[in-house]
Write a protein that holds these residues in place. Structure first.
Motif, PDB file in Angstrom:
ATOM      1  N   THR A   1     -46.969   4.012  34.947  1.00  7.07           N
ATOM      2  CA  THR A   1     -47.961   5.422  35.383  1.00  7.07           C
ATOM      3  C   THR A   1     -48.885   5.765  34.106  1.00  7.07           C
ATOM      4  O   THR A   1     -48.449   5.400  32.830  1.00  7.07           O
ATOM      5  N   PRO A   2     -49.922   6.346  34.335  1.00 10.25           N
ATOM      6  CA  PRO A   2     -50.727   6.851  33.134  1.00 10.25           C
ATOM      7  C   PRO A   2     -49.838   7.821  32.100  1.00 10.25           C
ATOM      8  O   PRO A   2     -50.032   7.661  31.141  1.00 10.25           O
ATOM      9  N   GLU A   3     -48.962   8.563  32.789  1.00 12.84           N
ATOM     10  CA  GLU A   3     -47.807   9.410  32.042  1.00 12.84           C
ATOM     11  C   GLU A   3     -47.196   8.419  31.176  1.00 12.84           C
ATOM     12  O   GLU A   3     -46.792   8.916  30.075  1.00 12.84           O
ATOM     13  N   LEU A   4     -46.511   7.269  31.398  1.00 20.89           N
ATOM     14  CA  LEU A   4     -45.884   6.672  30.803  1.00 20.89           C
ATOM     15  C   LEU A   4     -46.544   5.824  29.678  1.00 20.89           C
ATOM     16  O   LEU A   4     -46.640   5.875  28.483  1.00 20.89           O
ATOM     17  N   VAL A   5     -47.800   5.458  29.994  1.00 21.55           N
ATOM     18  CA  VAL A   5     -48.608   4.699  29.012  1.00 21.55           C
ATOM     19  C   VAL A   5     -48.908   5.848  27.865  1.00 21.55           C
ATOM     20  O   VAL A   5     -48.890   5.278  26.598  1.00 21.55           O
ATOM     21  N   ALA A   6     -49.702   7.051  28.333  1.00 23.44           N
ATOM     22  CA  ALA A   6     -49.912   8.088  27.284  1.00 23.44           C
ATOM     23  C   ALA A   6     -48.580   8.526  26.380  1.00 23.44           C
ATOM     24  O   ALA A   6     -48.859   8.786  25.210  1.00 23.44           O
ATOM     25  N   ALA A   7     -47.478   8.565  27.094  1.00 24.84           N
ATOM     26  CA  ALA A   7     -46.302   8.961  26.412  1.00 24.84           C
ATOM     27  C   ALA A   7     -46.116   7.939  25.077  1.00 24.84           C
ATOM     28  O   ALA A   7     -45.607   8.453  24.016  1.00 24.84           O
ATOM     29  N   VAL A   8     -45.864   6.936  25.701  1.00 27.06           N
ATOM     30  CA  VAL A   8     -45.882   5.736  24.350  1.00 27.06           C
ATOM     31  C   VAL A   8     -46.995   5.727  23.405  1.00 27.06           C
ATOM     32  O   VAL A   8     -46.599   5.556  22.112  1.00 27.06           O
TER      33      VAL A   8
ATOM     34  N   THR B   1     -37.958  -3.850  29.935  1.00 26.59           N
ATOM     35  CA  THR B   1     -37.063  -3.144  30.821  1.00 26.59           C
ATOM     36  C   THR B   1     -36.710  -2.137  30.216  1.00 26.59           C
ATOM     37  O   THR B   1     -36.195  -0.689  30.896  1.00 26.59           O
ATOM     38  N   ALA B   2     -36.886  -1.679  28.638  1.00 27.53           N
ATOM     39  CA  ALA B   2     -36.151  -0.529  28.092  1.00 27.53           C
ATOM     40  C   ALA B   2     -37.098   0.572  28.911  1.00 27.53           C
ATOM     41  O   ALA B   2     -36.540   1.831  28.816  1.00 27.53           O
ATOM     42  N   PHE B   3     -38.022   0.355  29.093  1.00 26.79           N
ATOM     43  CA  PHE B   3     -39.262   1.415  29.767  1.00 26.79           C
ATOM     44  C   PHE B   3     -39.267   1.557  31.138  1.00 26.79           C
ATOM     45  O   PHE B   3     -39.522   2.773  31.779  1.00 26.79           O
ATOM     46  N   VAL B   4     -38.751   0.652  31.882  1.00 18.94           N
ATOM     47  CA  VAL B   4     -38.618   0.761  33.310  1.00 18.94           C
ATOM     48  C   VAL B   4     -37.603   1.775  33.674  1.00 18.94           C
ATOM     49  O   VAL B   4     -37.866   2.527  34.808  1.00 18.94           O
ATOM     50  N   THR B   5     -36.568   2.221  33.293  1.00 16.84           N
ATOM     51  CA  THR B   5     -35.518   3.220  33.627  1.00 16.84           C
ATOM     52  C   THR B   5     -35.854   4.473  32.808  1.00 16.84           C
ATOM     53  O   THR B   5     -35.230   5.436  33.101  1.00 16.84           O
ATOM     54  N   CYS B   6     -36.810   4.443  32.095  1.00 19.43           N
ATOM     55  CA  CYS B   6     -37.172   6.089  31.461  1.00 19.43           C
ATOM     56  C   CYS B   6     -37.982   6.800  32.397  1.00 19.43           C
ATOM     57  O   CYS B   6     -38.398   6.571  33.667  1.00 19.43           O
ATOM     58  N   LYS B   7     -37.925   8.124  31.917  1.00 18.61           N
ATOM     59  CA  LYS B   7     -38.229   9.337  32.969  1.00 18.61           C
ATOM     60  C   LYS B   7     -39.795   9.134  33.386  1.00 18.61           C
ATOM     61  O   LYS B   7     -40.106   9.566  34.515  1.00 18.61           O
ATOM     62  N   GLU B   8     -40.657   8.590  32.419  1.00 17.13           N
ATOM     63  CA  GLU B   8     -42.100   8.598  32.951  1.00 17.13           C
ATOM     64  C   GLU B   8     -42.439   7.414  33.893  1.00 17.13           C
ATOM     65  O   GLU B   8     -43.586   7.222  34.468  1.00 17.13           O
ATOM     66  N   SER B   9     -41.455   6.435  34.039  1.00 15.99           N
ATOM     67  CA  SER B   9     -41.729   5.204  34.611  1.00 15.99           C
ATOM     68  C   SER B   9     -42.072   5.607  36.107  1.00 15.99           C
ATOM     69  O   SER B   9     -41.394   6.466  36.796  1.00 15.99           O
TER      70      SER B   9
ATOM     71  N   GLU C   1     -31.831   2.550  39.478  1.00 15.01           N
ATOM     72  CA  GLU C   1     -30.167   2.456  39.512  1.00 15.01           C
ATOM     73  C   GLU C   1     -29.656   1.304  39.184  1.00 15.01           C
ATOM     74  O   GLU C   1     -28.692   0.893  38.932  1.00 15.01           O
ATOM     75  N   ALA C   2     -30.465   0.192  39.666  1.00 17.62           N
ATOM     76  CA  ALA C   2     -29.933  -1.138  39.912  1.00 17.62           C
ATOM     77  C   ALA C   2     -29.829  -1.400  38.483  1.00 17.62           C
ATOM     78  O   ALA C   2     -28.748  -2.200  37.943  1.00 17.62           O
ATOM     79  N   ILE C   3     -30.753  -1.274  37.700  1.00 17.95           N
ATOM     80  CA  ILE C   3     -30.724  -1.670  36.331  1.00 17.95           C
ATOM     81  C   ILE C   3     -29.741  -0.976  35.429  1.00 17.95           C
ATOM     82  O   ILE C   3     -28.836  -1.621  34.727  1.00 17.95           O
ATOM     83  N   LEU C   4     -29.425   0.260  35.561  1.00 16.45           N
ATOM     84  CA  LEU C   4     -28.581   1.374  34.982  1.00 16.45           C
ATOM     85  C   LEU C   4     -27.263   0.626  35.241  1.00 16.45           C
ATOM     86  O   LEU C   4     -26.341   0.745  34.488  1.00 16.45           O
TER      87      LEU C   4
ATOM     88  N   ASN D   1     -31.834   6.258  30.994  1.00 15.49           N
ATOM     89  CA  ASN D   1     -32.587   7.093  31.758  1.00 15.49           C
ATOM     90  C   ASN D   1     -32.921   8.267  30.598  1.00 15.49           C
ATOM     91  O   ASN D   1     -32.350   9.178  30.668  1.00 15.49           O
ATOM     92  N   ARG D   2     -34.007   7.989  29.801  1.00 14.20           N
ATOM     93  CA  ARG D   2     -34.455   9.167  28.877  1.00 14.20           C
ATOM     94  C   ARG D   2     -35.839   8.832  28.764  1.00 14.20           C
ATOM     95  O   ARG D   2     -36.733   8.234  29.627  1.00 14.20           O
ATOM     96  N   SER D   3     -36.374   9.783  27.922  1.00 12.76           N
ATOM     97  CA  SER D   3     -37.917   9.840  27.847  1.00 12.76           C
ATOM     98  C   SER D   3     -38.450   8.598  27.139  1.00 12.76           C
ATOM     99  O   SER D   3     -37.650   8.086  26.265  1.00 12.76           O
ATOM    100  N   ALA D   4     -39.668   8.372  27.245  1.00 13.99           N
ATOM    101  CA  ALA D   4     -40.261   6.915  26.540  1.00 13.99           C
ATOM    102  C   ALA D   4     -40.270   7.303  24.915  1.00 13.99           C
ATOM    103  O   ALA D   4     -40.074   6.579  24.201  1.00 13.99           O
ATOM    104  N   ALA D   5     -40.456   8.541  24.474  1.00 14.89           N
ATOM    105  CA  ALA D   5     -40.360   8.852  23.312  1.00 14.89           C
ATOM    106  C   ALA D   5     -39.160   8.709  22.515  1.00 14.89           C
ATOM    107  O   ALA D   5     -38.958   8.209  21.446  1.00 14.89           O
ATOM    108  N   GLU D   6     -38.081   8.832  23.254  1.00 14.62           N
ATOM    109  CA  GLU D   6     -36.725   8.774  22.768  1.00 14.62           C
ATOM    110  C   GLU D   6     -36.468   7.287  22.859  1.00 14.62           C
ATOM    111  O   GLU D   6     -35.468   6.628  21.660  1.00 14.62           O
TER     112      GLU D   6
END
Length: 338
Positions: free
Chosen positions: A22-29, A234-242, A250-253, A326-331
């Motif tokens: 999402t644009p939110e994920l891209v921008a957060a990173v 994959t590290a970013f698939v489960t983050c909050k902005e994904s 859930e399947a990955i986690l 399941n945490r933020s991209a920044a984290e």
């Protein structure tokens, strides 16, 4: 080690197509000092422009857009009927009607490139091959930095010769689609630890390690192998902005390292994901090449996603799901740089 793109942190968030980035994920990173990437492989021109403009509203830092180098395979009527026959039980169960494969849009890729130039996108990455020389020259004339993908040394060398500014060495541990475009699919299944130093020794451009890298241990290992940075998906698939489906996250986690498989049944091109009923039942069954198979299974995957039915969803994941959170991209980035 070569500096990459003037980034504060040598981390590239993979440009995963299909709505995850999402644009939110891209921008957060990008706002953390790493590089966010928009997965635009399946995007229409309008959707691409809207997403890029939204990213620019959310960050003033560099970001990338990932494009799929187009492929135009052919097929026979018999091959189509055979592929359809194996998919019919899933359509029947989900109440999905047969959808004709859309005509190949020969201008789609060029339109995407034009939009990226118009929108002054600073970095473009490519998967599934190397664009035509004229496309490469046009982008470089605009001062756009170019990143290629390689799954073996020969592909990496060709990326450098074509004018790519850096190359992602995609190890077999990586989730999602393989970027192999030369030789056999099996020949592109080389592990990250083996692949990275061999590519580093054969090219002069920066090498970005990808595949199974989820935290600071993976980053340090990649750097020790000679990489100038890492690409993490994959590290970013489960983050909050994904934008990944909640059931996908859930399947990955909840997955173990033994539960991923590489399949071409969903799209016609090998891709790694959490093994499910569709992958198991379709193993060894006939399918059309990419992107034709992808078009055939799209209604099945969409209906399954709408129902939250993970049996028939494409749950792309690398081989290190136990390291997901399941945490933020920044984290995610902060943890990777510890």
């Amino acid at each position: 080690m070569k500096e990459i793109l003037g980034l504060t942190y040598p981390i590239i968030q993979a440009g995963m197509a299909g709505g995850v980035t999402t644009p939110e994920l891209v921008a957060a990173v990008s706002n953390t000092g790493a590089l966010g990437s928009l997965g635009a492989g399946y995007m229409t021109g309008d959707a691409l422009k809207t997403s890029v403009q939204r990213i620019k509203q959310l960050t003033n830092r560099p970001f990338a857009v990932n494009l799929f180098v187009p492929e135009y395979p052919t097929y026979s009527k018999a091959e189509m009927e055979e592929a359809e026959r194996w998919l019919e039980p899933y359509r029947r169960e989900l109440g999905v009607e047969v959808s004709p494969i859309p005509e190949a849009d020969m201008d789609h890729f060029d339109r995407q490139v034009c939009i990226l130039i118009e929108e002054n996108v600073p970095i473009v990455s490519f998967t599934f091959g190397i664009p035509h020389r004229k496309t490469m020259e046009r982008l470089k004339q605009e001062g756009i930095q170019l990143i290629g993908t390689a799954t073996n040394v020969e592909e990496a060398v060709l990326n450098e010769r074509s004018g790519m500014d850096m190359v992602v060495a995609q190890g077999s541990e990586a989730g999602g689609h393989r970027g192999t475009f030369l030789g056999s699919e099996r020949g592109g299944m080389i592990g990250t630890i083996s692949l990275v130093p061999q590519i580093v020794d054969q090219v002069t451009i920066p090498v970005i390690a990808a595949g199974g890298i989820m935290d600071s241990r993976g980053v340090r290992a990649a750097m020790a192998l000679g990489a100038s940075g890492v690409q993490m998906g994959t590290a970013f698939v489960t983050c909050k902005e994904s934008g990944a489906h909640p059931r996908h996250k859930e399947a990955i986690l909840g997955a173990r390292e033994t539960e991923t498989a590489v399949t071409a049944s969903f799209s016609g091109k090998p891709a790694r994901g959490i093994e499910n009923a569709f992958i198991r039942r379709m193993e060894g069954k006939p399918h059309l090449p990419y992107p034709l198979q992808n078009s055939l299974t799209k209604p099945i995957r969409s209906a399954a996603a709408q129902n939250g039915d993970t049996r028939y969803m494409s749950l792309w994941s690398g081989q290190s799901p136990r390291l997901s959170d399941n945490r933020s991209a920044a984290e995610v980035i902060k943890s990777a740089m510890e």
